[in-house]
Write a protein that holds these residues in place. Structure first.
Motif, PDB file in Angstrom:
ATOM      1  N   SER A  40      75.241-116.054 -74.248  1.00  0.00           N
ATOM      2  CA  SER A  40      76.188-115.429 -75.297  1.00  0.00           C
ATOM      3  C   SER A  40      76.063-113.917 -75.283  1.00  0.00           C
ATOM      4  CB  SER A  40      75.389-115.747 -76.875  1.00  0.00           C
ATOM      5  OG  SER A  40      75.980-114.956 -77.729  1.00  0.00           O
ATOM      6  N   TYR A  41      77.270-113.161 -75.161  1.00  0.00           N
ATOM      7  CA  TYR A  41      77.347-111.775 -75.415  1.00  0.00           C
ATOM      8  C   TYR A  41      76.637-111.022 -76.636  1.00  0.00           C
ATOM      9  CZ  TYR A  41      79.350-107.289 -76.530  1.00  0.00           C
ATOM     10  OH  TYR A  41      79.578-105.851 -76.557  1.00  0.00           O
ATOM     11  N   PRO A  79      84.835-115.185 -75.195  1.00  0.00           N
ATOM     12  CA  PRO A  79      86.164-115.422 -74.391  1.00  0.00           C
ATOM     13  C   PRO A  79      87.298-115.650 -75.018  1.00  0.00           C
ATOM     14  CG  PRO A  79      84.602-116.899 -73.853  1.00  0.00           C
ATOM     15  CD  PRO A  79      83.849-116.050 -74.824  1.00  0.00           C
ATOM     16  N   GLY A  80      88.518-115.155 -74.946  1.00  0.00           N
ATOM     17  CA  GLY A  80      89.741-115.614 -75.571  1.00  0.00           C
ATOM     18  C   GLY A  80      89.962-114.886 -76.974  1.00  0.00           C
ATOM     19  N   SER A 125      90.088-117.704 -79.878  1.00  0.00           N
ATOM     20  CA  SER A 125      89.024-118.319 -80.009  1.00  0.00           C
ATOM     21  C   SER A 125      88.236-118.505 -81.192  1.00  0.00           C
ATOM     22  CB  SER A 125      87.875-117.898 -78.760  1.00  0.00           C
ATOM     23  OG  SER A 125      88.457-117.907 -77.444  1.00  0.00           O
ATOM     24  N   ILE A 143      82.899-125.323 -70.130  1.00  0.00           N
ATOM     25  CA  ILE A 143      84.008-124.390 -69.870  1.00  0.00           C
ATOM     26  C   ILE A 143      83.698-123.090 -70.783  1.00  0.00           C
ATOM     27  CG2 ILE A 143      86.221-123.539 -69.687  1.00  0.00           C
ATOM     28  CD1 ILE A 143      87.208-126.460 -68.928  1.00  0.00           C
ATOM     29  N   VAL A 144      83.379-123.230 -72.095  1.00  0.00           N
ATOM     30  CA  VAL A 144      83.266-122.162 -72.760  1.00  0.00           C
ATOM     31  C   VAL A 144      81.959-121.393 -72.381  1.00  0.00           C
ATOM     32  CG1 VAL A 144      82.351-121.511 -75.302  1.00  0.00           C
ATOM     33  CG2 VAL A 144      84.249-123.188 -74.811  1.00  0.00           C
ATOM     34  N   ALA A 177      80.700-121.223 -69.479  1.00  0.00           N
ATOM     35  CA  ALA A 177      80.882-120.375 -68.200  1.00  0.00           C
ATOM     36  C   ALA A 177      81.746-119.097 -68.348  1.00  0.00           C
ATOM     37  CB  ALA A 177      81.805-121.318 -67.119  1.00  0.00           C
ATOM     38  N   ALA A 178      82.663-119.183 -69.411  1.00  0.00           N
ATOM     39  CA  ALA A 178      83.579-118.243 -69.930  1.00  0.00           C
ATOM     40  C   ALA A 178      82.719-117.247 -70.610  1.00  0.00           C
ATOM     41  CB  ALA A 178      84.704-118.619 -70.589  1.00  0.00           C
ATOM     42  N   SER A 179      81.776-117.592 -71.372  1.00  0.00           N
ATOM     43  CA  SER A 179      80.997-116.830 -72.200  1.00  0.00           C
ATOM     44  C   SER A 179      79.985-115.974 -71.099  1.00  0.00           C
ATOM     45  CB  SER A 179      79.829-117.626 -73.101  1.00  0.00           C
ATOM     46  OG  SER A 179      79.149-116.545 -73.919  1.00  0.00           O
ATOM     47  N   TYR A 198      80.779-114.865 -68.429  1.00  0.00           N
ATOM     48  CA  TYR A 198      81.715-113.869 -67.667  1.00  0.00           C
ATOM     49  C   TYR A 198      81.715-112.650 -68.574  1.00  0.00           C
ATOM     50  CZ  TYR A 198      85.783-111.629 -66.165  1.00  0.00           C
ATOM     51  OH  TYR A 198      86.872-110.738 -65.347  1.00  0.00           O
ATOM     52  N   THR A 199      81.446-112.719 -70.015  1.00  0.00           N
ATOM     53  CA  THR A 199      81.328-111.574 -70.752  1.00  0.00           C
ATOM     54  C   THR A 199      80.181-110.992 -70.821  1.00  0.00           C
ATOM     55  OG1 THR A 199      80.648-112.812 -72.891  1.00  0.00           O
ATOM     56  CG2 THR A 199      82.840-112.933 -72.463  1.00  0.00           C
TER      57      THR A 199
END
Length: 565
Positions: free
Chosen positions: A195-196, A349-350, A354, A440-441, A443-445, A447-448
């Motif tokens: 988590s960012y 993400p989003g 989101s 997926i969430v 993995a996207a998190s 990325y941040t």
């Protein structure tokens, strides 16, 4: 045979009786600014509380182990397997690596104030000083130890926050296993890991990750006692009381979490007097004295920890130094919601899309927990509600960070809501979709995450920029929240101004003037004339962004005069 509790009680009583207030106060003050009489009063409070705890410890065996046996009645398997521990271990290892990376990047204003005002003090003065709400005692003590071991640096200053943050991920898993199934618990733990926002706070030299850790531990213990899952005896009582006392000693707002727990126990007692039914979901337990005693002990333990500085509380909490229209905006629940949404949009993400989806998941998640365990739902939601209402009633600024202690609760509710929505739409196949979506969430998190490694505020970068470009005769001016960092932390001998006239006088005696400012919303409110002068007479020379909202360091320079016509 003499019981260990009796021996412990006698030792506590002896310390309380023999501790000399006057000489101890002089030793602890160590030449500091806190008045000796204040410390003496605090020591008397400390002694009295120590005697009270000695009496309680001596009386403890008479109460006996009155709790129910450990058992499971929630409809899911609460056992933690070796495989679960392996997965959590992987999460903790990844979390530690992510939080130690770039740990020393630019400090922001609150961290600098913490370092200069508290961490540089001897431990004896840290525990006897509470002159600002910026003092988070548990964190100040931990950071002082880290700086003593590794030397003063941003990395060492933030190290306790990183370690508390990693520990809070383990605590989230333990809490989650009490209130939900294995799949949701593991997914929530993995999401916390990357988590960012969790990483940002884990690299913030303040007490918020420690507060998160203690609240999760205390809440898990409280829930286990309320639903009959904890073992007999004093163990859970002491664990809860110690966790929540450390929470309040980290940040005083944790007292509202304890009040929420007291309200939950009282509500259960009122709704089901004389019966074992305390939760419509199927969680049953004899409603014994342990949760109530835990809350009481959390209060007395907290007073014991704060005893030395209790006489300083009135002056500290009555301080209303930050006045003006912007302060009123910061006290608005609408501003709180908007600022929290803006902050979340920067780190998930989003972005705003989101957030909209998460709101729907929260609503569905609350319904899911209402059906699953109303005590679990109350344990997660009521502390947020009571904290917000109390802070608003006290006319205090509603900083979103005050609610970071509930980040784990929100993640679990969102996770439950996502699963419930998928199962509502697709039935049994919805669970597979939910696991895929959550993965997926996650993995996207991940990325941040790199965005959290940037400086929180780049005071050093702005200083280097000016030093490279200023002429010898130029003036460099700091205003409002750039004064303290440059003077007290970076040791810059630059001119500090606090009004439009002072800035005008500086301009008249120098060929060119550089001005550094930050948090423009505040500056425009507290110094409107100075703000207007900057807008009309200065150009923006550079902007040094930071991850703190509105915290970019702005470098301004006087406009060159217009050529004659």
């Amino acid at each position: 045979m003499v019981r260990p509790t009796t021996v412990g009680a006698l030792l506590l009583a002896l310390v309380a009786i023999l501790l000399p207030p006057e000489s101890t106060a002089h030793a602890l003050a160590d030449g500091g600014t806190v008045a000796i009489p204040m410390v003496v009063k605090g020591l008397w409070i400390f002694k009295l509380l120590l005697l009270a705890h000695a009496v309680l410890l001596a009386w403890a065996p008479a109460l006996g182990p009155n709790g129910p046996d450990a058992r499971d009645s929630a409809g899911f398997d609460r056992r933690i397997t070796a495989g679960d521990l392996g997965l959590v271990g992987v999460c903790l290892t990844i979390a530690l690596a992510l939080r130690l990376h770039a740990l020393g990047n630019g400090l922001w204003y609150d961290e600098i104030q913490t370092l200069v005002s508290y961490i540089r003090l001897p431990l004896s003065r840290i525990i006897t000083t509470f002159d600002s709400q910026n003092q988070h005692p548990v964190y100040s003590i931990s950071a002082r130890l880290a700086v003593s071991l590794f030397g003063e640096s941003p990395w060492a200053l933030r190290l306790p926050a990183a370690l508390f943050g990693v520990a809070s991920i383990g605590a989230l898993y333990w809490f989650a296993r009490q209130v939900t199934n294995r799949t949701e618990a593991i997914l929530a733990t993995a999401l916390f890991t990357v988590s960012y926002h969790h990483l940002w706070f884990s690299q913030n030299a303040r007490g918020y990750t420690a507060l998160l850790l203690w609240v999760l531990l205390g809440s898990a213990t409280f829930y286990r006692m309320m639903t009959g899952q904890s073992r007999r005896g004093w163990g859970p009582v002491i664990l809860y009381a110690a966790s929540m006392a450390l929470a309040t000693y980290t940040h005083i707002t944790a007292v509202f979490v304890v009040i929420a727990h007291a309200a939950i126990w009282a509500g259960a007692r009122w709704l089901a007097p004389g019966t074992s039914q305390i939760d419509a979901s199927g969680d049953r337990a004899k409603l014994d004295w342990r949760p109530a005693l835990s809350v009481l002990l959390a209060g007395t333990f907290s007073l014991q920890l704060y005893a030395l500085v209790l006489p300083q509380f009135p002056a500290t909490f009555l301080d209303r130094a930050a006045a003006g229209p912007v302060t009123q905006a910061w006290k608005s629940p609408a501003w709180l919601v908007a600022e929290a949404a803006r902050g979340l949009s920067r780190g998930i993400p989003g972005g705003w899309l989101s957030i909209a989806v998460a709101v729907g998941c929260i609503a569905m998640g609350m319904l899911a927990y209402w059906r699953r365990s109303r005590i679990a739902l109350a344990t997660m939601l009521l502390p947020i509600v009571i904290s917000g209402a109390a802070i608003f009633a006290l006319n205090h600024n509603l900083w979103p960070r005050f609610f970071f202690f509930a980040a784990g609760f929100v993640v679990l509710i969102v996770m439950a809501g996502g699963f419930a929505l998928c199962e509502l739409a697709l039935g049994a196949r919805g669970r597979t979709l939910a696991v895929t979506g959550a993965s997926i969430v996650i993995a996207a998190s991940a990325y941040t995450v790199p965005a959290a490694w940037h400086p929180k505020q780049d005071y050093e970068g702005a200083a280097r920029f000016i030093e490279q470009r200023r002429a010898a005769a130029d003036a460099v001016v700091t205003v409002d929240l750039t004064d303290y960092p440059y003077a007290a932390y970076l040791g810059k001998q630059w001119t500090s101004v606090n009004n439009d006239d002072s800035l005008a006088r500086v301009e008249q005696t120098h060929p060119r003037t550089w001005v550094l400012y930050t948090f423009p919303l505040r500056l425009a409110a507290v110094q409107p004339e100075l703000w207007a002068r900057l807008r009309s007479r200065y150009d923006t020379a550079a902007v040094f962004p930071g991850t703190v909202g509105d915290g970019a360091i702005m470098v301004m320079v006087t406009r060159p005069p217009l050529p004659p016509t």
